[in-house]
Design an enzyme around this catalytic site. Structure first.
Site, PDB file in Angstrom:
ATOM      1  N   ASP A   9      -2.218   6.108  -0.953  1.00  0.00           N
ATOM      2  CA  ASP A   9      -3.040   5.773  -0.113  1.00  0.00           C
ATOM      3  C   ASP A   9      -4.358   6.850  -0.201  1.00  0.00           C
ATOM      4  O   ASP A   9      -4.109   8.313  -0.048  1.00  0.00           O
ATOM      5  CB  ASP A   9      -2.425   6.380   1.376  1.00  0.00           C
ATOM      6  CG  ASP A   9      -3.214   5.834   2.628  1.00  0.00           C
ATOM      7  OD1 ASP A   9      -4.336   5.894   2.449  1.00  0.00           O
ATOM      8  OD2 ASP A   9      -2.711   5.933   3.593  1.00  0.00           O
ATOM      9  N   ASP A  33     -11.661   0.633   4.537  1.00  0.00           N
ATOM     10  CA  ASP A  33     -12.793   1.018   5.503  1.00  0.00           C
ATOM     11  C   ASP A  33     -11.930   1.471   6.962  1.00  0.00           C
ATOM     12  O   ASP A  33     -12.249   2.517   7.489  1.00  0.00           O
ATOM     13  CB  ASP A  33     -13.787  -0.050   5.822  1.00  0.00           C
ATOM     14  CG  ASP A  33     -14.823   0.416   6.257  1.00  0.00           C
ATOM     15  OD1 ASP A  33     -15.112   1.592   6.477  1.00  0.00           O
ATOM     16  OD2 ASP A  33     -15.537  -0.643   6.620  1.00  0.00           O
TER      17      ASP A  33
HETATM   18  N1  AR6 Z   1      -5.783   3.183   0.059  1.00  0.00           N
HETATM   19  C1  AR6 Z   1      -6.149   2.996  -1.138  1.00  0.00           C
HETATM   20  N2  AR6 Z   1      -6.378   1.698  -1.571  1.00  0.00           N
HETATM   21  C2  AR6 Z   1      -6.094   0.711  -0.252  1.00  0.00           C
HETATM   22  C3  AR6 Z   1      -5.982   1.189   0.856  1.00  0.00           C
HETATM   23  C4  AR6 Z   1      -5.708   2.420   1.218  1.00  0.00           C
HETATM   24  N3  AR6 Z   1      -5.334   2.989   2.326  1.00  0.00           N
HETATM   25  N4  AR6 Z   1      -5.983   0.057   1.778  1.00  0.00           N
HETATM   26  C5  AR6 Z   1      -6.257  -0.876   0.920  1.00  0.00           C
HETATM   27  N5  AR6 Z   1      -6.464  -0.632  -0.426  1.00  0.00           N
HETATM   28  P1  AR6 Z   1     -10.546  -3.510   0.677  1.00  0.00           P
HETATM   29  P2  AR6 Z   1     -13.156  -4.560  -0.116  1.00  0.00           P
HETATM   30  C6  AR6 Z   1      -6.846  -1.222  -1.608  1.00  0.00           C
HETATM   31  O1  AR6 Z   1     -10.250  -4.799   1.395  1.00  0.00           O
HETATM   32  O2  AR6 Z   1     -12.483  -5.691  -1.094  1.00  0.00           O
HETATM   33  C7  AR6 Z   1     -13.177  -4.024   4.909  1.00  0.00           C
HETATM   34  O3  AR6 Z   1     -12.869  -4.752   6.299  1.00  0.00           O
HETATM   35  C8  AR6 Z   1      -6.640  -2.989  -1.393  1.00  0.00           C
HETATM   36  O4  AR6 Z   1      -5.466  -3.244  -1.676  1.00  0.00           O
HETATM   37  O5  AR6 Z   1     -10.314  -2.139   1.559  1.00  0.00           O
HETATM   38  O6  AR6 Z   1     -14.226  -3.793  -0.896  1.00  0.00           O
HETATM   39  C9  AR6 Z   1     -14.585  -3.565   5.140  1.00  0.00           C
HETATM   40  O7  AR6 Z   1     -15.010  -3.146   6.310  1.00  0.00           O
HETATM   41  C10 AR6 Z   1      -7.724  -3.337  -2.576  1.00  0.00           C
HETATM   42  O8  AR6 Z   1      -7.268  -2.983  -3.922  1.00  0.00           O
HETATM   43  O9  AR6 Z   1     -12.000  -3.639   0.232  1.00  0.00           O
HETATM   44  C11 AR6 Z   1     -15.183  -4.662   4.592  1.00  0.00           C
HETATM   45  O10 AR6 Z   1     -15.754  -5.646   5.297  1.00  0.00           O
HETATM   46  C12 AR6 Z   1      -8.782  -2.197  -2.417  1.00  0.00           C
HETATM   47  O11 AR6 Z   1      -8.274  -1.295  -1.840  1.00  0.00           O
HETATM   48  C13 AR6 Z   1     -14.306  -5.251   3.255  1.00  0.00           C
HETATM   49  O12 AR6 Z   1     -13.093  -4.809   3.948  1.00  0.00           O
HETATM   50  C14 AR6 Z   1      -9.974  -2.677  -1.701  1.00  0.00           C
HETATM   51  O13 AR6 Z   1      -9.777  -3.428  -0.506  1.00  0.00           O
HETATM   52  C15 AR6 Z   1     -14.552  -4.433   2.161  1.00  0.00           C
HETATM   53  O14 AR6 Z   1     -13.863  -5.254   1.248  1.00  0.00           O
END
Ligand code: AR6
Length: 167
Positions: A9, A33
């Site tokens: 995480d 986020d």
């Molecule tokens: N730690 C590490 N990786 C994570 C965590 C965590 N706590 N949580 C999720 N991931 P995303 P995006 C992974 O959706 O695609 C938001 O609503 C996840 O499995 O967080 O850039 C923002 O406000 C995936 O592999 O980011 C934007 O609207 C990766 O992190 C939108 O999502 C990125 O997933 C951004 O989307």
């Protein structure tokens, strides 16, 4: 720049700067986020609001990056960047998230930086290519120090290990 892979995480990392996969509004969301704002606390959102009131009235464009306090996270700064939405954005914009975040990190004096896999969640970028773009962009950066790419899912971590080993 030196790159290491971490499975876990991103909000639990102890580094100088944690990079947030934000959206243009800078007001929070789901995924990384949501987790960063939840653990970082109100101070992070307060600085994001201030940035919207001053430097970014129309929001932060995709591919750019800006720093705030890290609030209660075990870091000094959160660097917010906005990944491209798959099919609407290009790979250059995705790599720019990494290089611009690292430029901001260098300006701050941050030598340990944790990245999530930008755009690979809600924004729909195919995981394998998201890893490749991250690895290429980080490896090419001139920064001193270490960037960690933090992968939440074990399968994604294993895929990243294979990508890195393949060069
Ligand atoms: N730690 C590490 N990786 C994570 C965590 C965590 N706590 N949580 C999720 N991931 P995303 P995006 C992974 O959706 O695609 C938001 O609503 C996840 O499995 O967080 O850039 C923002 O406000 C995936 O592999 O980011 C934007 O609207 C990766 O992190 C939108 O999502 C990125 O997933 C951004 O989307």
């Amino acid at each position: 720049m030196r790159l290491e892979l971490v499975q876990g995480d991103i909000t639990k990392q102890r580094v100088d700067a944690i990079v947030n996969a934000a959206n243009s509004s800078l007001f929070g969301g789901g995924g990384v986020d949501g987790a960063i704002h939840k653990r970082g606390g109100k101070a992070v959102l307060a600085e994001c609001r201030q940035l919207r009131d001053t430097t970014y009235p129309d929001g932060l464009p995709a591919g750019q990056a800006v720093a705030t306090t890290a609030g209660k996270l075990h870091a000094k700064w959160v660097i917010h960047t906005v990944g491209p939405i798959y099919r609407r954005g290009d790979a250059e914009t995705l790599r720019s998230c990494y290089t611009t975040s690292l430029r901001v990190a260098a300006e701050l004096g941050a030598t340990t930086v944790a990245f999530p896999l930008i755009s690979a969640g809600a924004f729909g970028w195919p995981i394998e290519d998201a890893i490749q773009q991250a690895v290429d962009a980080i490896a090419a950066a001139p920064n001193a120090g270490t960037a960690s790419l933090v992968l939440l899912q074990p399968e994604t971590y294993e895929l990243a290990q294979r990508t890195l080993a393949a060069g």
